[in-house]
Design a protein around this motif. Structure first.
Motif, short mmCIF file in Angstrom:
data_model
loop_
_atom_site.label_atom_id
_atom_site.label_comp_id
_atom_site.label_asym_id
_atom_site.label_seq_id
_atom_site.Cartn_x
_atom_site.Cartn_y
_atom_site.Cartn_z
N CYS A 1 75.69 27.45 24.87
CA CYS A 1 75.15 28.40 23.89
C CYS A 1 76.27 29.18 23.21
O CYS A 1 76.28 29.35 21.99
CB CYS A 1 74.20 29.39 24.55
SG CYS A 1 72.64 28.65 25.06
N ILE A 2 77.19 29.66 24.03
CA ILE A 2 78.27 30.47 23.47
C ILE A 2 79.09 29.65 22.48
O ILE A 2 79.41 30.11 21.39
CB ILE A 2 79.16 31.03 24.60
CG1 ILE A 2 78.38 32.08 25.39
CG2 ILE A 2 80.46 31.61 24.04
CD1 ILE A 2 79.08 32.59 26.63
N TYR B 1 72.52 25.99 20.56
CA TYR B 1 71.75 25.49 21.68
C TYR B 1 70.74 26.51 22.20
O TYR B 1 69.78 26.15 22.86
CB TYR B 1 72.72 25.07 22.80
CG TYR B 1 72.05 24.21 23.84
CD1 TYR B 1 71.56 22.95 23.49
CD2 TYR B 1 71.89 24.66 25.14
CE1 TYR B 1 70.92 22.17 24.43
CE2 TYR B 1 71.26 23.87 26.08
CZ TYR B 1 70.77 22.63 25.73
OH TYR B 1 70.14 21.85 26.65
N GLY B 2 70.97 27.78 21.92
CA GLY B 2 70.04 28.81 22.38
C GLY B 2 70.76 30.14 22.48
O GLY B 2 71.96 30.24 22.20
N TYR C 1 67.54 31.70 28.07
CA TYR C 1 67.24 30.46 28.81
C TYR C 1 65.76 30.41 29.17
O TYR C 1 65.08 29.41 28.93
CB TYR C 1 68.14 30.44 30.05
CG TYR C 1 67.82 29.40 31.10
CD1 TYR C 1 68.39 28.13 31.04
CD2 TYR C 1 66.99 29.71 32.18
CE1 TYR C 1 68.14 27.19 32.03
CE2 TYR C 1 66.73 28.78 33.18
CZ TYR C 1 67.30 27.52 33.10
OH TYR C 1 67.04 26.60 34.08
N TYR C 2 65.24 31.52 29.71
CA TYR C 2 63.82 31.53 30.09
C TYR C 2 62.92 31.40 28.87
O TYR C 2 61.90 30.71 28.91
CB TYR C 2 63.46 32.80 30.86
CG TYR C 2 64.22 32.96 32.15
CD1 TYR C 2 64.24 31.93 33.10
CD2 TYR C 2 64.92 34.13 32.43
CE1 TYR C 2 64.94 32.07 34.28
CE2 TYR C 2 65.63 34.28 33.61
CZ TYR C 2 65.64 33.24 34.53
OH TYR C 2 66.34 33.38 35.70
N VAL C 3 63.30 32.06 27.80
CA VAL C 3 62.49 32.01 26.59
C VAL C 3 62.44 30.57 26.06
O VAL C 3 61.37 30.03 25.77
CB VAL C 3 63.04 32.97 25.50
CG1 VAL C 3 62.36 32.73 24.16
CG2 VAL C 3 62.85 34.43 25.94
N THR D 1 62.83 18.16 23.88
CA THR D 1 64.28 18.31 23.70
C THR D 1 64.71 19.73 24.04
O THR D 1 65.86 19.98 24.35
CB THR D 1 64.74 17.99 22.26
OG1 THR D 1 64.23 18.99 21.37
CG2 THR D 1 64.29 16.62 21.81
N GLU D 2 63.76 20.67 23.96
CA GLU D 2 64.09 22.06 24.29
C GLU D 2 63.80 22.40 25.75
O GLU D 2 64.46 23.23 26.36
CB GLU D 2 63.33 23.01 23.35
CG GLU D 2 64.00 23.09 21.99
CD GLU D 2 63.07 23.41 20.86
OE1 GLU D 2 62.00 24.01 21.11
OE2 GLU D 2 63.38 23.04 19.70
#
Ligand code: 16G
Ligand code: ZN
Length: 532
Positions: A170-171, A180-181, A188-190, A413-414
């Protein structure tokens, strides 16, 4: 940036013991009290790796996964959330074995020279750790190394291994087309919960699953995840969720225990018809199991998960009308022969076999549009190629059914943690498939019947003399041994056996499978005799 004085000082406080260190398939892993020097050196390597990659963020995870609580370990994560590039394993080993300050500095110099590293740039490193009591002291040593190397570092605290991999990716992708998020635990949970809800929409609510968390980091993290899901949609009961009592981590519990012992973990009472699964100590492995009406235990391991996932994804791809996307499965020699037969014979999906270790599977899986990879031990995930992701995102369905399937593929994919095997994400994937099919564990298990199998550990004088080829399925050395194995195997129906040196223990492993339990045991023993 690399401060020689500080590196010398760190080496004074964290002296290197007389131990032969090696960065193996699981990074550095051993008794925690031998790891102090490794940690500050890993800090330096992580910084150098970041500098070499123009300041990209590198991850450091402190964990010994399913190993006993007294052990610990550390591994590095590359910018896309993948395992450290192989060539750097050797460099890490070299630095780990350098004892006095001068040798340490000279290894560092040689790395800087080799990669033409600009030490005036800024290195970025993030790190996290599991629930082991030895973690805080090791983290402090790591920090000494990071500081001595002048790296900017962030302590992400207690995390599962796959969460740390997620954060790194993600970073490094933040603000790009490839984002990526959100680089937070909450992000991550979301991400997972939203995808999960999309996939569960209109599907039957499954009875609560029972999750054995091996008394590890998976427990608090799964509890956290549950806050993001309405219990009318899905819920879980936790077993072995005690991360406070010393000695409990992985003790007669967790995915590795269940897989190797082929029985339920401590504290789980199996009721016929219910669903059970186990995470390992750092929550990157998953196995399912259930009891049949006669109370007999049945394991649904990584091979079963791979078969289920491949079947589901192939169907969705077809329903969505994006048949150009090819699906493949990657296994290791430990995959049960019946699973390979099912995949190639019934699902008609291409199957590759590679050497043990996530990096090998991951690499091979990248060759497919959708690459499903699982080790029998329950470590695995699904990779979607950039082209596949693009096709899924941009395709327009011609019917409502096609559109639904496309939406579901997109959500998959998510839901799937594509950086590395992730027990939580993989469990949600299995739950989605079972809900879509209206299946119990027993129905899932009908796909094929595992051949009885046995894994024997043989302690030998020198395991390095065992050299393999053909994805570890054949020995080339010691000379002549493979012919002897072949002769024995040929006497058994459905017999298969191979021998390889462990990458994580000082031992050789013998795997055997055959038509019946008794034959399997004889085969395993006969081959083990040859190895002694
Ligand atoms: C490590 C590997 C795992 C493999 C196991 C084999 C990673 C992250 N982990 O735990 O994939 O199954 O080693 O152990 O690659 P062995 O070499 O002792 O049989
Ligand atoms: Zn693990």
């Amino acid at each position: 940036i690399l401060d020689q004085q500080r590196i010398r000082a760190a080496n004074e406080i964290h002296p290197t013991p007389d131990v032969k260190f090696a960065y193996g398939t699981a990074g550095f892993r051993m008794q925690a009290d031998k790891l102090d020097s490794i940690m500050f050196k890993v800090g330096i390597i992580a910084a150098l790796r970041s500098l070499k990659l123009n300041g990209a963020t590198i991850g450091v995870m402190i964990t010994a996964s399913h190993n006993p609580e007294e052990d610990n370990g550390v591994k590095l994560v590359d910018p896309r959330g993948e395992m450290l590039e192989q060539s750097w394993e050797g460099l890490s080993t070299e630095l780990a074995n350098a004892r006095d300050a001068d040798s340490i500095l000279s290894v560092i110099d040689s790395i800087v020279a080799k990669y033409n590293i600009n030490v005036d740039n800024k290195a970025n490193v993030i790190y996290a750790y599991d629930t082991r009591p030895s973690c805080p002291a090791l983290v402090a040593s790591l920090k000494d190394g990071l500081d001595a190397a002048g790296a900017d570092s962030i302590d992400f605290g207690l995390k599962t291994t796959p969460q740390l991999h997620y954060l790194v990716r993600c970073i490094n992708t933040q603000g790009t087309n490839d984002a990526y998020g959100e680089p937070t635990e909450e992000g991550y949970y979301v991400k997972l919960s939203e995808a999960f809800k999309t996939l569960m929409k209109g599907k039957p609510v499954l009875p609560a699953i029972s999750v054995d968390c091996a008394n590890g980091v998976g427990a608090p993290k799964l509890k956290e995840f549950l806050k993001y899901i309405d219990s009318n949609v899905w819920t879980a009961n936790l077993v072995n969720d005690d991360i406070k009592t010393p000695g409990k981590l992985n003790y007669n519990a967790g995915a590795d225990y269940v897989k190797t012992q082929q029985k339920a973990p401590l504290g789980a009472v199996l009721n016929a018809g219910d669903r059970y699964c186990s995470f390992d100590g750092d929550a990157d492995r998953l196995v399912y199991y259930y009891a049949d009406d006669a109370g007999v235990f049945h394991l649904l391991d990584g091979d079963k998960i791979a078969g289920l996932a491949a079947m589901f994804i192939m169907d969705l791809v077809k329903t969505a009308g994006v048949d150009s996307i090819n699906v493949g499965v990657v296994q290791t020699a430990y995959a049960n022969g019946s699973s390979t037969k099912y995949l190639s014979g019934e699902l008609k999906v291409p199957v590759s076999c590679v050497s043990t270790g996530v990096k090998h599977l991951h690499h091979e899986a990248e060759k497919y549009d959708v690459g499903v990879y699982f080790e029998a031990n329950g470590h695995g995930t699904v990779l979607f190629s950039p082209e596949a992701l693009n096709t899924i995102k941009t395709s327009e369905g011609r019917t409502p059914a096609q559109n639904t399937a496309l939406t579901q593929l997109q959500a998959l994919t998510e839901l799937i943690n594509q950086t590395v095997g992730d027990a939580l994400s993989d469990m949600l994937l299995v739950e989605v498939i079972l809900a879509h099919r209206h299946w119990t564990c027993q129905e899932w298990d009908q796909a094929y019947t595992d051949l009885p199998n046995r894994l024997v550990k043989v302690v030998v004088a020198d395991r390095t003399i065992f050299k393999t080829t053909d994805a570890e399925r054949k020995l080339v050395e010691p000379q002549g041994l493979q012919q002897e194995i072949d002769t024995i195997v040929s006497k058994y129906s459905n017999g298969r056996s191979f021998v390889r040196a462990s990458g994580t223990e000082d031992a050789v492993r013998v795997y055997a499978e055959a038509a019946t339990r008794t034959e399997t045991d004889y085969l395993a023993m006969a081959v083990a005799q040859l190895v002694y």
